[in-house]
Motif scaffolding. Structure first.
Motif, PDB file in Angstrom:
ATOM      1  N   SER A 105       0.825  -1.214   0.000  1.00 20.61           N
ATOM      2  CA  SER A 105       0.000   0.000   0.000  1.00 20.61           C
ATOM      3  C   SER A 105       0.857   1.260   0.000  1.00 20.61           C
ATOM      4  CB  SER A 105      -0.941  -0.005   1.207  1.00 20.61           C
ATOM      5  OG  SER A 105      -0.209  -0.127   2.418  1.00 20.61           O
ATOM      6  N   ASP A 106       1.959   1.254   0.750  1.00 19.61           N
ATOM      7  CA  ASP A 106       2.866   2.404   0.769  1.00 19.61           C
ATOM      8  C   ASP A 106       3.570   2.570  -0.572  1.00 19.61           C
ATOM      9  OD1 ASP A 106       2.233   2.967   3.398  1.00 19.61           O
ATOM     10  OD2 ASP A 106       3.971   1.919   4.228  1.00 19.61           O
ATOM     11  N   LEU A 107       4.035   1.463  -1.129  1.00 18.66           N
ATOM     12  CA  LEU A 107       4.743   1.523  -2.409  1.00 18.66           C
ATOM     13  C   LEU A 107       3.825   2.041  -3.516  1.00 18.66           C
ATOM     14  CD1 LEU A 107       6.642  -1.895  -2.284  1.00 18.66           C
ATOM     15  CD2 LEU A 107       7.542   0.371  -1.702  1.00 18.66           C
ATOM     16  N   ALA A 108       2.585   1.592  -3.511  1.00 19.22           N
ATOM     17  CA  ALA A 108       1.636   2.033  -4.529  1.00 19.22           C
ATOM     18  C   ALA A 108       1.370   3.529  -4.409  1.00 19.22           C
ATOM     19  CB  ALA A 108       0.335   1.250  -4.407  1.00 19.22           C
ATOM     20  N   ARG A 109       1.251   4.012  -3.203  1.00 19.64           N
ATOM     21  CA  ARG A 109       1.004   5.440  -2.983  1.00 19.64           C
ATOM     22  C   ARG A 109       2.172   6.291  -3.469  1.00 19.64           C
ATOM     23  NH1 ARG A 109      -0.331   8.316   2.864  1.00 19.64           N
ATOM     24  NH2 ARG A 109      -1.118  10.291   2.010  1.00 19.64           N
ATOM     25  N   LEU A 110       3.376   5.767  -3.338  1.00 15.11           N
ATOM     26  CA  LEU A 110       4.563   6.487  -3.803  1.00 15.11           C
ATOM     27  C   LEU A 110       4.691   6.457  -5.318  1.00 15.11           C
ATOM     28  CD1 LEU A 110       7.097   5.123  -1.162  1.00 15.11           C
ATOM     29  CD2 LEU A 110       6.268   7.487  -1.298  1.00 15.11           C
ATOM     30  N   HIS A 111       4.328   5.329  -5.915  1.00 19.65           N
ATOM     31  CA  HIS A 111       4.563   5.129  -7.345  1.00 19.65           C
ATOM     32  C   HIS A 111       3.536   5.840  -8.221  1.00 19.65           C
ATOM     33  CE1 HIS A 111       6.131   3.252 -10.888  1.00 19.65           C
ATOM     34  NE2 HIS A 111       5.068   2.491 -11.094  1.00 19.65           N
ATOM     35  N   ASP A 112       2.299   5.884  -7.792  1.00 16.93           N
ATOM     36  CA  ASP A 112       1.255   6.598  -8.525  1.00 16.93           C
ATOM     37  C   ASP A 112       1.551   8.096  -8.403  1.00 16.93           C
ATOM     38  OD1 ASP A 112      -1.129   8.067  -9.101  1.00 16.93           O
ATOM     39  OD2 ASP A 112      -2.329   6.272  -8.748  1.00 16.93           O
ATOM     40  N   LYS A 113       1.995   8.707  -9.486  1.00 24.25           N
ATOM     41  CA  LYS A 113       2.462  10.098  -9.414  1.00 24.25           C
ATOM     42  C   LYS A 113       1.369  11.055  -8.954  1.00 24.25           C
ATOM     43  CE  LYS A 113       6.170   9.702 -12.850  1.00 24.25           C
ATOM     44  NZ  LYS A 113       6.203   8.231 -12.796  1.00 24.25           N
ATOM     45  N   ALA A 114       0.126  10.723  -9.268  1.00 28.40           N
ATOM     46  CA  ALA A 114      -0.955  11.600  -8.853  1.00 28.40           C
ATOM     47  C   ALA A 114      -1.187  11.523  -7.349  1.00 28.40           C
ATOM     48  CB  ALA A 114      -2.227  11.241  -9.617  1.00 28.40           C
ATOM     49  N   SER A 115      -1.210  10.312  -6.795  1.00 32.36           N
ATOM     50  CA  SER A 115      -1.387  10.194  -5.345  1.00 32.36           C
ATOM     51  C   SER A 115      -0.146  10.698  -4.608  1.00 32.36           C
ATOM     52  CB  SER A 115      -1.686   8.751  -4.958  1.00 32.36           C
ATOM     53  OG  SER A 115      -0.570   7.910  -5.161  1.00 32.36           O
ATOM     54  N   PHE A 116       1.026  10.541  -5.237  1.00 29.40           N
ATOM     55  CA  PHE A 116       2.250  11.025  -4.596  1.00 29.40           C
ATOM     56  C   PHE A 116       2.234  12.545  -4.431  1.00 29.40           C
ATOM     57  CE2 PHE A 116       6.593  12.748  -5.004  1.00 29.40           C
ATOM     58  CZ  PHE A 116       7.079  12.319  -3.785  1.00 29.40           C
ATOM     59  N   ILE A 388      -2.479  -7.016  -9.120  1.00 30.79           N
ATOM     60  CA  ILE A 388      -1.423  -8.013  -9.282  1.00 30.79           C
ATOM     61  C   ILE A 388      -1.988  -9.397  -8.990  1.00 30.79           C
ATOM     62  CG2 ILE A 388       0.761  -8.844  -8.288  1.00 30.79           C
ATOM     63  CD1 ILE A 388       1.528  -5.889  -7.908  1.00 30.79           C
ATOM     64  N   THR A 389      -1.670 -10.324  -9.856  1.00 29.90           N
ATOM     65  CA  THR A 389      -2.141 -11.703  -9.699  1.00 29.90           C
ATOM     66  C   THR A 389      -1.811 -12.232  -8.305  1.00 29.90           C
ATOM     67  OG1 THR A 389      -1.838 -12.132 -12.050  1.00 29.90           O
ATOM     68  CG2 THR A 389      -1.960 -14.053 -10.604  1.00 29.90           C
ATOM     69  N   GLY A 390      -2.809 -12.732  -7.605  1.00 34.59           N
ATOM     70  CA  GLY A 390      -2.580 -13.341  -6.301  1.00 34.59           C
ATOM     71  C   GLY A 390      -2.495 -12.377  -5.142  1.00 34.59           C
ATOM     72  N   MET A 391      -2.706 -11.069  -5.382  1.00 30.19           N
ATOM     73  CA  MET A 391      -2.613 -10.115  -4.273  1.00 30.19           C
ATOM     74  C   MET A 391      -3.766 -10.334  -3.302  1.00 30.19           C
ATOM     75  SD  MET A 391      -3.811  -6.599  -6.256  1.00 30.19           S
ATOM     76  CE  MET A 391      -2.956  -5.563  -5.079  1.00 30.19           C
ATOM     77  N   ASP A 395      -4.667  -5.751   0.091  1.00 28.42           N
ATOM     78  CA  ASP A 395      -3.854  -4.951  -0.822  1.00 28.42           C
ATOM     79  C   ASP A 395      -4.672  -4.451  -2.005  1.00 28.42           C
ATOM     80  OD1 ASP A 395      -1.546  -4.987   0.656  1.00 28.42           O
ATOM     81  OD2 ASP A 395      -0.653  -6.686  -0.396  1.00 28.42           O
ATOM     82  N   ALA A 396      -5.617  -5.256  -2.473  1.00 20.18           N
ATOM     83  CA  ALA A 396      -6.480  -4.818  -3.569  1.00 20.18           C
ATOM     84  C   ALA A 396      -7.310  -3.607  -3.141  1.00 20.18           C
ATOM     85  CB  ALA A 396      -7.390  -5.954  -4.013  1.00 20.18           C
ATOM     86  N   ALA A 397      -7.813  -3.639  -1.916  1.00 17.81           N
ATOM     87  CA  ALA A 397      -8.571  -2.504  -1.392  1.00 17.81           C
ATOM     88  C   ALA A 397      -7.670  -1.286  -1.210  1.00 17.81           C
ATOM     89  CB  ALA A 397      -9.227  -2.881  -0.059  1.00 17.81           C
ATOM     90  N   ALA A 398      -6.436  -1.533  -0.773  1.00 19.85           N
ATOM     91  CA  ALA A 398      -5.475  -0.436  -0.603  1.00 19.85           C
ATOM     92  C   ALA A 398      -5.155   0.220  -1.945  1.00 19.85           C
ATOM     93  CB  ALA A 398      -4.193  -0.953   0.045  1.00 19.85           C
ATOM     94  N   LEU A 399      -5.063  -0.594  -2.994  1.00 18.96           N
ATOM     95  CA  LEU A 399      -4.790  -0.065  -4.332  1.00 18.96           C
ATOM     96  C   LEU A 399      -5.929   0.838  -4.796  1.00 18.96           C
ATOM     97  CD1 LEU A 399      -3.054   0.050  -6.863  1.00 18.96           C
ATOM     98  CD2 LEU A 399      -4.104  -2.082  -7.623  1.00 18.96           C
ATOM     99  N   GLU A 400      -7.158   0.408  -4.560  1.00 16.62           N
ATOM    100  CA  GLU A 400      -8.304   1.246  -4.914  1.00 16.62           C
ATOM    101  C   GLU A 400      -8.279   2.547  -4.134  1.00 16.62           C
ATOM    102  OE1 GLU A 400     -10.607   0.847  -7.288  1.00 16.62           O
ATOM    103  OE2 GLU A 400      -9.356  -0.843  -7.942  1.00 16.62           O
TER     104      GLU A 400
END
Length: 407
Positions: A105-116, A388-391, A395-400
């Motif tokens: 969840s932290d990595l996704a927040r950093l990588h998505d330039k808009a959320s970052f 991501i397959t198997g997440m 984590d899927a909710a965190a991505l949303e």
């Protein structure tokens, strides 16, 4: 420690392998193709060729897990965007093996330039005015707002695919080729004058252990840096700690930021542009012992790269010289004669003999997929915000939630 360094094709991965191996750690490497430069370093105890984390996630996780178990590996250190696949599937890795990365969840927040951009704003780190667009019509309206603009996809890397009307990349990408969607938005910002300033940090339990701040003395095709000089870290170290504190006070992993400095050498004035939640070439500017101690969390205070330290990727500097005007030649020759190569002193020439194989690998993919070589070099190990397959459901909710929290 017994360490596995993944995505060993990268120059900074090779540097990390050399540094950890040289101070006594037992190091292994992996990548999706046999010719990866880091997989042929003399500092390795072994290497593995894996399926693609992006296209064959289950097979990738199974191959890494089997290798980790077979070789009793303590720590996995990702060096590119396979970090997202590993983090999303961390529960499937062998018990007792640590992944040197933050939570998915932290990595996704950093990588998505808009959320970052929102994270940076919350952390009190200066950002340029930012417009997030989700359609071609919104993109055209946004770029019309700024006399000089700079736009790129929320999931992009390496300075590839930049839409701008200013600077050496002006007009290189036609606006018609840019298709933002709600799933793959773009960011539009006013073009900020000044050089790009990059950072690399090692963070353990929320505290920065090692930090470099550097400028690109040379760039390949005006995008990816191929020569580096360290500069003062006072401001960027403070900003990095603010960002980590805001993101997750328990964060552990490697993290890198890009800033634009529109101040002066005597009085920098930084605006943050984006984050790479992984290592970058800044690691090259640190000493081996400091890198090792930082990763293990053994430093009482952050170690920083000494301003003025310079390194270059000599083969890339030579290659880039053939794409530049003749007037650029004196600078190229000066750098070749005076700047230390990233491989100097390692006596690890066998690894560098595989450098052409990496370029050929990217060129083949680029030709076949009609993509730029720089983008193609990482095509099988990138993550563009998709599930991501198997997440896990968590984590899927965190991505949303990350996507919903865009600026």
């Amino acid at each position: 420690m017994r360490v596995l360094v993944t995505s060993s094709r990268n120059t900074f991965a090779l540097d990390l392998i050399r540094k950890l191996g040289s101070v006594g750690h037992t190091v292994f490497a992996s990548d999706t193709y046999e010719g990866a430069v880091g997989s042929h370093s003399r500092f390795l105890a072994g290497h593995l060729t894996t399926p693609s984390p992006r296209f064959e996630t289950d097979a990738f996780i199974a191959a890494v897990s089997a290798y980790v178990a077979e070789h009793d590996i303590d720590l996995i250190i990702p060096t590119f965007e396979e970090v997202f696949h590993l983090a999303a599937r961390a529960a499937d890795l062998p018990a007792g093996t640590r992944l040197y990365a933050g939570r998915f969840s932290d990595l996704a927040r950093l990588h998505d330039k808009a959320s970052f951009q929102r994270l940076a704003q919350d952390a009190g780190v200066p950002i340029p005015e930012t417009v997030v667009v989700t359609s071609p019509g919104e993109l055209r309206a946004a770029i019309d707002r700024f006399p000089r603009y700079f736009a790129r996809a929320a999931f992009s890397r390496g300075g590839v695919g930049l839409l701008t009307n200013t600077g050496p990349l002006a007009g290189k990408v036609p606006v018609e080729d840019c298709v933002p969607t709600p799933e793959q938005p773009w960011l539009v910002q006013p073009f900020v004058d000044g050089p790009m300033v990059c950072t690399y940090s090692v963070v353990v339990d929320g505290k920065v252990q090692a930090h470099t701040t550097y400028k690109a003395a040379e760039q390949w095709a005006h995008s990816t840096a191929i020569a580096f000089v360290a500069v003062d870290s006072t401001d960027t170290l403070r900003y990095t700690q603010q960002l980590v504190d805001t993101l997750d006070p328990g964060f552990t992993g490697q993290i890198s930021f890009d800033f634009v400095d529109h101040g002066t050498d005597a009085a920098p004035d930084y605006k943050i542009i984006e984050c790479n939640p992984r290592p970058t070439n800044g690691v090259i500017l640190l000493d081996a012992d400091d890198v090792s101690k930082a990763i293990q969390g053994e430093l009482a205070a952050p170690v920083v790269a000494i301003p003025g330290t310079q390194r270059q990727i000599t083969l890339a500097v030579i290659a880039d010289a053939f794409t530049e005007p003749l007037s650029h030649l004196p600078k190229t020759l000066h750098d070749l004669l005076t700047v230390r190569d990233v491989g100097a002193g390692w006596w690890d020439d066998a690894a560098m003999l595989w450098s052409p194989a990496t370029i050929v690998h990217g060129a083949k993919i680029s030709h076949g997929d009609r993509k730029e070589a720089l983008a193609a070099l990482g095509d099988d190990i990138v993550w563009n915000g998709e599930p991501i397959t198997g997440m896990s459901e968590t984590d899927a909710a965190a991505l949303e939630a990350v996507h919903a929290g865009r600026a």
